[in-house]
Design a protein around this motif. Structure first.
Motif, PDB file in Angstrom:
ATOM      1  N   ASP A  59       0.759  -1.098   0.029  1.00  0.00           N
ATOM      2  CA  ASP A  59      -0.020  -0.081   0.163  1.00  0.00           C
ATOM      3  C   ASP A  59       0.903   1.160   0.005  1.00  0.00           C
ATOM      4  O   ASP A  59       0.419   2.282  -0.665  1.00  0.00           O
ATOM      5  N   THR A  60       1.850   1.154   0.819  1.00  0.00           N
ATOM      6  CA  THR A  60       2.803   2.411   0.967  1.00  0.00           C
ATOM      7  C   THR A  60       3.590   2.446  -0.414  1.00  0.00           C
ATOM      8  O   THR A  60       3.670   3.731  -0.728  1.00  0.00           O
ATOM      9  N   SER A  82      -4.167  -2.342  -4.278  1.00  0.00           N
ATOM     10  CA  SER A  82      -4.024  -2.244  -2.886  1.00  0.00           C
ATOM     11  C   SER A  82      -5.341  -1.665  -2.251  1.00  0.00           C
ATOM     12  O   SER A  82      -6.244  -1.681  -3.101  1.00  0.00           O
ATOM     13  N   ASP A  83      -5.391  -1.666  -1.197  1.00  0.00           N
ATOM     14  CA  ASP A  83      -6.636  -1.152  -0.437  1.00  0.00           C
ATOM     15  C   ASP A  83      -7.091   0.099  -0.849  1.00  0.00           C
ATOM     16  O   ASP A  83      -8.256   0.543  -1.038  1.00  0.00           O
ATOM     17  N   GLU A  84      -6.042   0.950  -1.095  1.00  0.00           N
ATOM     18  CA  GLU A  84      -6.145   2.441  -1.453  1.00  0.00           C
ATOM     19  C   GLU A  84      -6.245   2.467  -2.909  1.00  0.00           C
ATOM     20  O   GLU A  84      -7.021   3.692  -3.230  1.00  0.00           O
ATOM     21  N   GLY A  85      -5.990   1.618  -3.752  1.00  0.00           N
ATOM     22  CA  GLY A  85      -5.977   1.906  -5.151  1.00  0.00           C
ATOM     23  C   GLY A  85      -5.266   1.068  -5.957  1.00  0.00           C
ATOM     24  O   GLY A  85      -4.597  -0.096  -5.477  1.00  0.00           O
ATOM     25  N   HIS A 115       1.006   3.843  -3.047  1.00  0.00           N
ATOM     26  CA  HIS A 115       0.765   5.371  -2.705  1.00  0.00           C
ATOM     27  C   HIS A 115       1.931   6.451  -2.836  1.00  0.00           C
ATOM     28  O   HIS A 115       1.529   7.371  -3.166  1.00  0.00           O
TER      29      HIS A 115
END
Length: 101
Positions: free
Chosen positions: A4-5, A70-73, A8
């Motif tokens: 995720d990081t 990921s969970d964010e995109g 991001h």
């Protein structure tokens, strides 16, 4: 670093690069960039999880597909960004000189 990081941090860099070079680059260059980034992210995942198979990594990091999510995109796919070539043509090119009459 988690996936995720990584995504991001990577997405704004890719988005900015594509926005800057969009008027003058070809779509083949953007496809090459997407391919390069995909290979680098997958190499990072393979180094992070040495004992997992491709199938397990795809299930965990791509939702069964091939493009990292990921969970964010999702990882930005530069090949889907359209290019704008030859924005100003013909008489639409602004001239610094005044027309004589």
């Amino acid at each position: 670093m988690t996936a995720d990081t990584l995504l991001h941090r990577l997405n704004p860099i890719l988005r900015g690069w594509c926005a800057y070079f969009r008027p003058g680059m070809s779509s083949a260059t953007f496809n090459h960039l997407a391919s390069f980034v995909w290979r680098q992210v997958w190499a990072w995942l393979r180094r992070k999880h040495r004992r997992n198979t491709w199938k397990e990594l795809r299930r965990r990091y791509c939702g069964g597909g091939w493009w990292p999510t990921s969970d964010e995109g999702r990882l930005l796919h530069a090949g889907t960004i359209t290019t704008t070539r030859y924005r100003y043509r013909g008489a639409a090119i602004p001239t610094p000189w005044q027309a004589t009459t």
